[in-house]
Design a protein around this motif. Sequence first.
Motif, PDB file in Angstrom:
ATOM      1  N   ASP A 186      68.622  53.188 123.836  1.00 25.63           N
ATOM      2  CA  ASP A 186      69.238  52.316 124.858  1.00 25.63           C
ATOM      3  C   ASP A 186      68.743  50.882 124.669  1.00 25.63           C
ATOM      4  O   ASP A 186      69.504  49.928 124.776  1.00 25.63           O
ATOM      5  CB  ASP A 186      68.846  52.766 126.281  1.00 25.63           C
ATOM      6  CG  ASP A 186      69.481  54.101 126.634  1.00 25.63           C
ATOM      7  OD1 ASP A 186      70.384  54.530 125.882  1.00 25.63           O
ATOM      8  OD2 ASP A 186      69.073  54.713 127.633  1.00 25.63           O
ATOM      9  N   GLU A 187      67.441  50.747 124.395  1.00 23.60           N
ATOM     10  CA  GLU A 187      66.852  49.420 124.252  1.00 23.60           C
ATOM     11  C   GLU A 187      67.497  48.691 123.071  1.00 23.60           C
ATOM     12  O   GLU A 187      67.814  47.505 123.151  1.00 23.60           O
ATOM     13  CB  GLU A 187      65.334  49.555 124.041  1.00 23.60           C
ATOM     14  CG  GLU A 187      64.548  48.298 124.323  1.00 23.60           C
ATOM     15  CD  GLU A 187      64.467  47.351 123.129  1.00 23.60           C
ATOM     16  OE1 GLU A 187      64.232  46.161 123.356  1.00 23.60           O
ATOM     17  OE2 GLU A 187      64.649  47.796 121.983  1.00 23.60           O
ATOM     18  N   ARG A 188      67.739  49.429 121.947  1.00 26.81           N
ATOM     19  CA  ARG A 188      68.359  48.787 120.783  1.00 26.81           C
ATOM     20  C   ARG A 188      69.805  48.403 121.087  1.00 26.81           C
ATOM     21  O   ARG A 188      70.292  47.371 120.656  1.00 26.81           O
ATOM     22  CB  ARG A 188      68.300  49.726 119.569  1.00 26.81           C
ATOM     23  CG  ARG A 188      66.885  49.966 119.084  1.00 26.81           C
ATOM     24  CD  ARG A 188      66.836  50.453 117.651  1.00 26.81           C
ATOM     25  NE  ARG A 188      67.522  51.708 117.416  1.00 26.81           N
ATOM     26  CZ  ARG A 188      66.977  52.904 117.604  1.00 26.81           C
ATOM     27  NH1 ARG A 188      65.734  53.015 118.050  1.00 26.81           N
ATOM     28  NH2 ARG A 188      67.654  54.003 117.340  1.00 26.81           N
ATOM     29  N   GLU A 189      70.507  49.276 121.841  1.00 27.96           N
ATOM     30  CA  GLU A 189      71.913  48.987 122.179  1.00 27.96           C
ATOM     31  C   GLU A 189      72.023  47.758 123.069  1.00 27.96           C
ATOM     32  O   GLU A 189      72.968  46.994 122.984  1.00 27.96           O
ATOM     33  CB  GLU A 189      72.538  50.186 122.911  1.00 27.96           C
ATOM     34  CG  GLU A 189      72.979  51.274 121.966  1.00 27.96           C
ATOM     35  CD  GLU A 189      73.551  52.488 122.684  1.00 27.96           C
ATOM     36  OE1 GLU A 189      73.784  52.408 123.906  1.00 27.96           O
ATOM     37  OE2 GLU A 189      73.777  53.502 122.019  1.00 27.96           O
ATOM     38  N   GLY A 227      63.331  45.847 130.961  1.00 26.96           N
ATOM     39  CA  GLY A 227      62.736  46.987 131.650  1.00 26.96           C
ATOM     40  C   GLY A 227      62.635  48.247 130.807  1.00 26.96           C
ATOM     41  O   GLY A 227      61.743  49.058 131.007  1.00 26.96           O
ATOM     42  N   VAL A 228      63.568  48.417 129.847  1.00 28.10           N
ATOM     43  CA  VAL A 228      63.577  49.670 129.074  1.00 28.10           C
ATOM     44  C   VAL A 228      62.314  49.781 128.227  1.00 28.10           C
ATOM     45  O   VAL A 228      61.652  50.816 128.196  1.00 28.10           O
ATOM     46  CB  VAL A 228      64.837  49.769 128.184  1.00 28.10           C
ATOM     47  CG1 VAL A 228      64.804  51.053 127.373  1.00 28.10           C
ATOM     48  CG2 VAL A 228      66.093  49.733 129.034  1.00 28.10           C
ATOM     49  N   LYS A 229      61.945  48.681 127.558  1.00 26.23           N
ATOM     50  CA  LYS A 229      60.749  48.695 126.711  1.00 26.23           C
ATOM     51  C   LYS A 229      59.520  49.024 127.568  1.00 26.23           C
ATOM     52  O   LYS A 229      58.681  49.842 127.172  1.00 26.23           O
ATOM     53  CB  LYS A 229      60.588  47.351 126.006  1.00 26.23           C
ATOM     54  CG  LYS A 229      59.392  47.316 125.088  1.00 26.23           C
ATOM     55  CD  LYS A 229      59.277  46.026 124.310  1.00 26.23           C
ATOM     56  CE  LYS A 229      57.968  46.005 123.537  1.00 26.23           C
ATOM     57  NZ  LYS A 229      57.803  44.812 122.730  1.00 26.23           N
ATOM     58  N   VAL A 268      56.893  52.150 127.089  1.00 30.73           N
ATOM     59  CA  VAL A 268      55.443  51.964 126.951  1.00 30.73           C
ATOM     60  C   VAL A 268      54.717  52.776 128.032  1.00 30.73           C
ATOM     61  O   VAL A 268      53.761  53.501 127.750  1.00 30.73           O
ATOM     62  CB  VAL A 268      55.063  50.467 127.030  1.00 30.73           C
ATOM     63  CG1 VAL A 268      53.553  50.285 127.096  1.00 30.73           C
ATOM     64  CG2 VAL A 268      55.628  49.727 125.810  1.00 30.73           C
ATOM     65  N   GLN A 269      55.226  52.696 129.256  1.00 34.28           N
ATOM     66  CA  GLN A 269      54.598  53.405 130.383  1.00 34.28           C
ATOM     67  C   GLN A 269      54.625  54.926 130.156  1.00 34.28           C
ATOM     68  O   GLN A 269      53.608  55.619 130.304  1.00 34.28           O
ATOM     69  CB  GLN A 269      55.398  53.056 131.647  1.00 34.28           C
ATOM     70  CG  GLN A 269      54.738  53.461 132.944  1.00 34.28           C
ATOM     71  CD  GLN A 269      55.705  53.207 134.122  1.00 34.28           C
ATOM     72  OE1 GLN A 269      56.750  52.590 133.980  1.00 34.28           O
ATOM     73  NE2 GLN A 269      55.343  53.711 135.284  1.00 34.28           N
TER      74      GLN A 269
END
Length: 753
Positions: free
Chosen positions: A558-561, A569-571, A575-576
């Motif tokens: 999703d983050e790449r898209e 927020g996705v990254k 990480v979390q």
Amino acid sequence: MMNRCGLLTLQKEPVPLKSIEVELEVRDHVATVVSTLNYENKEDKPLEAVFVFPLPGDAAVCHFSAKIGQTQIVAEVKEKQKAREEYDDALSSGQQAFLLEESDQSPDIFSLSVGSLPPGESASIRLEYVTELSVQADDGLRFCLPAVLNPRYQPQGSEGAGVQVTSVPASLVPYSLSFSARVSSPRPISKVESNCSLDPLQYLNTDQTQATVKLAAGHKFDRDVELLIYYKDAHQPTAVVEAGQASAEPGSLMGDSVVMVSLYPEFPQSVMSSMASCGEFVFLMDRSGSMGCPITNSKQQETRISSARDTLLLLLKSLPMGCYFNIYSFGSGYEHIFPKSVEYSQQTMEEALKKVEQMEANLGGTEILQPLKHIYSQPCIPNQPRQLFVFTDGEVGNTKEVIDLVKKNSGSHRCFSFGIGEGASSALINGMAKEGGGHAQFITGTDRMQPKVMQSLRFALQPAVVDISVTWDLPKEVSVTVLSPPITALFQGQRSLIYAQLSGQCSEAAEGCVTVKYSLAGHPSENQLHFSLSPAEDTGLTVHRLGARTLIRSLEMDERENRGQQDGGVKEKVVQLSVQSGVSSSFTAFIAVNKDNSEMIQGPLVRRNIPTPLPNSMAKCERTTKESIFRGVVHDMAAAPEQPPRDPLLHLVSLQGASGCWLLDPALATALGKTNEEVEKSKPEKANSEVWATILALIWLHGFKMDAKDEWELLAMKAASWLRAQNAPCVTECVDAGNVLLGCSVKKEALGL
């Protein structure tokens, strides 16, 4: 960029890695792998040792620790940039530090840095990961320990320098590998096979549900270690509920229970026997220089490209009349046989086969992205669902970009992928099939490519399953959060895995139920599985980690898209989740610093690159190349070896017409091992010569080649339906006369007549 720094033998540098010990624990269809890497600095200077190595593409790395003397340091997962800075700070202040990170380009390559190993010091590094085992065509579960790392070709003008890899021919690898496995399952283990020599399987109990096996002594590090595990009744759907971690916060992924459901949809026989007679079949063939290498070390004469040519012959003969097809091939650039997909006929099939026979591994590097973009830019043909078959040895540097492109176009096609030879990237092959709603196969060791590819063609000819939905029926105090992406493809007898987080408390005896509904050839169907909600004994946190890994991979995609859009927020979420679950991701790394060593390590560090094995077949292949095949330069192979005689089965297949029939001619007689005169003379008087020829070919296949039935079954079905359409008289007479001529006793019913 994955380039090859000088070979160890040229550098004459000592290697501080002495041995690798791998212990595998398989529970049903999930594996936990513990690797211990033993280092020793025999030099008079402090060292930094850097090792770049492959792992399975879908592995969840969940533990990393180092032991120096009596001191054990367990690494923590931190955001990648922070971890790198902490590692550099530790080294510059004279402390020992250890860093493990996933490559930015491909999730199946990791880099391990062991920093500040003083003279005379030893360290042992423990690395643990969990992975699912994929189901093969013959119901075996496949575990692969990637030992060899082929150089990955980086497309021209691509971003990022990526990882530096040092590789040497396997025979020169200076460290040893030991490998042992323990298998347990609720169902009996019928056998374990491998592409490497194993000691005999030892059962640990009388019902044969537990066993151990290990590599035979003297294993050469010249190939990936592949285990195939066979259980009785492998197709039972199962659900495993795993209790959360007592120390984790209730309501968090690690604090709640997680369930892993494995389903095997069974489709009605009536639907399965009606193979689709339409579709647009696009075959994309890797012709980079490395495809000229032998498939295995044992069969030097069979190269990856020659096996691929034979496979294309079988595919072209097995396609249904009325479909459309095209063949692309790629290296540094790409070519196609027709400007756009054409209708399948005798003429187009012959034209394609002429081109296939001339295919060589002479197109340079492995740039798969451009031909894929070209294929996807072609408009789809109405009522001809697109089916893409990709054949590659997977030495691609931009794995994530390729998978993202397949996913973006998954609405208009299914993608079937084939990894050829040792060291093919599992992240690339599995990722393309998963995101393209198709099926992945790996062709290594002594495997023939043909049966695996024909199984995928059967899947491609199955009607597409649509409107797939998964519903949960749970006690009202339990809520469910699905961690897996939605199921986009179902195939007969193939496993689908779903991970879900279960929040809330329920009684010990409580039950849950999961239902998968779908529509197949216009018929609504469903499969249901009831399961107990009480957690399984003693599974550690394997299911949680695999669930976390599944969710992390979806979020990364999703983050790449959405890159470039204002949602950072996705990254942060990845990480979390990675830190909370202790599972690696592309945005995090494992970092361990030895804060106990009171003495500062003096002097500048000397860097030592640990070499990874290059498969011997690749090393031999390289010696015959006049120019480096990894620079994307088109090169000539050394003089081609003499062609081995044509396989009799492929010879007979090559004579079949597109409609399914054979012609009565001297070439057919030769393929059947008879003279033209014998074949003509035995023909029943009233029989049509094409009917007679086709019946002879079918009798020969059933009489002499039953062991390869997977390879010719589809083209035999096509021949039988051609025969039925002729309404020919004297079929029985032809079958009887054919059996006499060929010395067989094949029944008319067995031929499908």
